[in-house]
Design a protein around this motif. Structure first.
Motif, mmCIF file in Angstrom:
data_model
loop_
_atom_site.group_PDB
_atom_site.id
_atom_site.type_symbol
_atom_site.label_atom_id
_atom_site.label_comp_id
_atom_site.label_asym_id
_atom_site.label_seq_id
_atom_site.Cartn_x
_atom_site.Cartn_y
_atom_site.Cartn_z
ATOM 1 N N GLY A 117 2.244 1.811 -3.440
ATOM 2 C CA GLY A 117 1.224 2.321 -4.348
ATOM 3 C C GLY A 117 0.920 3.790 -4.118
ATOM 4 N N TYR A 118 0.809 4.221 -2.870
ATOM 5 C CA TYR A 118 0.549 5.635 -2.584
ATOM 6 C C TYR A 118 1.712 6.516 -3.039
ATOM 7 C CZ TYR A 118 -3.653 4.643 0.149
ATOM 8 O OH TYR A 118 -4.891 4.259 0.524
ATOM 9 N N ARG A 119 2.912 6.051 -2.890
ATOM 10 C CA ARG A 119 4.064 6.830 -3.357
ATOM 11 C C ARG A 119 4.041 7.002 -4.868
ATOM 12 N NH1 ARG A 119 9.742 4.943 -1.240
ATOM 13 N NH2 ARG A 119 10.237 6.794 -2.500
ATOM 14 N N HIS A 140 6.115 9.809 -6.707
ATOM 15 C CA HIS A 140 7.433 9.331 -6.275
ATOM 16 C C HIS A 140 7.646 7.916 -6.814
ATOM 17 C CE1 HIS A 140 7.953 12.771 -3.608
ATOM 18 N NE2 HIS A 140 6.692 12.592 -3.237
ATOM 19 N N ALA A 185 0.824 -1.209 0.000
ATOM 20 C CA ALA A 185 0.000 0.000 0.000
ATOM 21 C C ALA A 185 0.860 1.262 0.000
ATOM 22 C CB ALA A 185 -0.926 -0.012 1.216
ATOM 23 N N LEU A 186 1.922 1.261 0.767
ATOM 24 C CA LEU A 186 2.810 2.425 0.789
ATOM 25 C C LEU A 186 3.483 2.642 -0.557
ATOM 26 C CD1 LEU A 186 4.487 2.063 4.314
ATOM 27 C CD2 LEU A 186 2.711 3.677 3.616
ATOM 28 N N LEU A 225 1.319 7.000 -6.707
ATOM 29 C CA LEU A 225 0.223 7.927 -7.018
ATOM 30 C C LEU A 225 0.626 9.378 -6.797
ATOM 31 C CD1 LEU A 225 -2.871 6.048 -5.535
ATOM 32 C CD2 LEU A 225 -2.310 6.392 -7.950
ATOM 33 N N LEU A 226 1.467 9.630 -5.820
ATOM 34 C CA LEU A 226 1.916 10.983 -5.529
ATOM 35 C C LEU A 226 3.087 11.426 -6.394
ATOM 36 C CD1 LEU A 226 1.688 10.928 -1.631
ATOM 37 C CD2 LEU A 226 0.102 12.001 -3.243
#
Length: 415
Positions: free
Chosen positions: A57-59, A64, A54-55, A61-62
């Protein structure tokens, strides 16, 4: 595995075998219990993997997006964690056998070449034989039979014999009374305590660390918990090195005690006095107990220098990023200093030319307007440099003739 208990006839050997068996059982059965699907460690591993994905994937999306090196290292960590936390075959080959059986193989290679007793096998049995020899020596005592000197003292015509017999009997029994009953028991006590404590500590600690291996392997996934995994590996390294140093030290102690105890028993069987052996055995037992303690301390100190390659790569990347940030900050400060600080010679010349051009353009515009005459004069007055002022005291020319007033001239005419 059912470990055999302690036998009264062979106390030391049975105690060491029991500790070794318990270490292997705890390491094997404990790992299999924690690596099972329904165990708490299995649920923790699943949750940590979910959080990691999850981390990532969020990176992304942002914005990074990880580079090639970071992505490869992340997948390598995930593969290692899954392989070592869920597969007993992989864990046994890579970690379990190395920690529990590796020191014995290294000792066989080193001790076999150095002719260390028990290095190639049978060390526990030989330690038990040393313990039985010390027990037999304590049972026989350390003084000879005084019967023969006493009979000789009663021979007819020997008046000095009773005094000689009394002194000889005192010589035989006084060391035995002071040192015999206490030192022989103390020597065996120290020998048993040091041997069992040193051997069992490294084996049982290694077994416990191997049992909780899946828990610490899961900590390899994140940067913040990676130090816990590194500490677990250091403890395993310390246990392995400690087992090697302890067995090597015990082998050296066997090389000293086996022929010595054999000679002492033969002398006692021949009814010869060994009054000095009690204190000597006590000193040797204390010395090797301190040596074992120092060997364990040096093994722990050596394991503290261990660092994981992944941690080294991460620290190198952090240092490189920090150096890049420092260099960019320094270049920015240099540019700011050049632009906002003291102007350079080229910038001063350019500024002066620009000021002159603006002045000439303003003057041309003012001349083309009706009111340009006054502005031109004022502009000329501003642009004209002020006259040079004379130094102080030189503002007027000095008179070459004396000053004559009008009244003095009239007096001269009248006269």
């Amino acid at each position: 595995m059912s470990c055999p208990g302690i036998a009264d006839t062979d106390f030391l050997a049975s105690a060491l075998r029991f500790a070794d068996c318990q270490a292997q059982t705890i390491g094997m059965q404990g790992y299999q219990a924690l690596a099972a699907g329904g165990s708490p460690v299995g649920a923790l591993l699943t949750g940590l993997l979910t959080i990691l994905i999850a981390l990532l994937g969020y990176r992304m999306l942002l914005g990074h997006v990880p580079d090639g090196r970071e992505g490869v290292l992340t997948f390598v960590r995930i593969g290692l964690v899954l392989a070592l936390s869920t597969s007993w075959a992989a864990y046994r080959v890579t970690i379990y056998d190395i920690v529990l059986h590796g020191p014995a193989e290294i000792l066989g290679s080193i001790g076999g070449a150095s002719d260390i007793p028990g290095a190639t096998g049978g060390m526990i049995s030989r330690l038990g034989a040393v313990d039985r020899a010390m027990t037999e020596l304590s049972r026989l005592g350390i003084s000879g039979n005084p019967a023969a000197p006493a009979n000789a003292s009663q021979a007819p015509g020997n008046e000095q014999a009773p005094a000689a017999s009394q002194s000889q009997s005192q010589y035989d029994y006084e060391p035995a009374t002071i040192f015999g009953s206490s030192s022989m028991g103390s020597a065996r006590l120290i020998f048993l305590t040091a041997t069992i404590a040193a051997y069992a500590s490294v084996r049982l600690v290694a077994g416990l660390l191997l049992a909780i291996g899946p828990l610490f392997i899961a900590f390899l996934l994140f940067e913040g918990t990676r130090s816990l995994f590194e500490g677990w590996v250091r403890a395993l390294v310390a246990a392995s090195i400690g087992a090697l140093t302890v067995t090597m030290t015990l082998g050296v102690e066997l090389a000293l005690l086996e022929p010595w105890l054999t000679d002492l028993l033969n002398r006692r069987y021949m009814n010869l006095s060994t009054s000095a052996s009690a204190t000597e055995l006590l000193v040797v037992g204390l010395a090797f107990a301190l040596i074992l303690l120092g060997a364990l301390a040096m093994a722990a100190r050596l394991a503290l220098a261990f660092r994981l390659p992944l941690t080294q790569l991460h620290r190198f990347a952090e240092q490189r990023a920090a150096s890049e940030r420092t260099s960019s900050t320094a270049s920015t400060q240099n540019r700011t200093t050049v632009s906002g600080g003291e102007p350079s010679r080229a910038m001063a010349v350019a500024e002066a030319v620009a000021v002159a051009q603006r002045r000439e353009g303003r003057a041309a515009v003012e001349r083309s307007t009706p009111t340009g005459t006054l502005a031109q004069s004022s502009q000329r007055a501003r642009d004209t440099a002020p006259p040079n002022t004379a130094p102080l005291g030189q503002g007027y020319r000095r008179r070459s003739q004396s000053r004559v007033s009008a009244s003095s001239s009239k007096r001269d005419v009248r006269a």
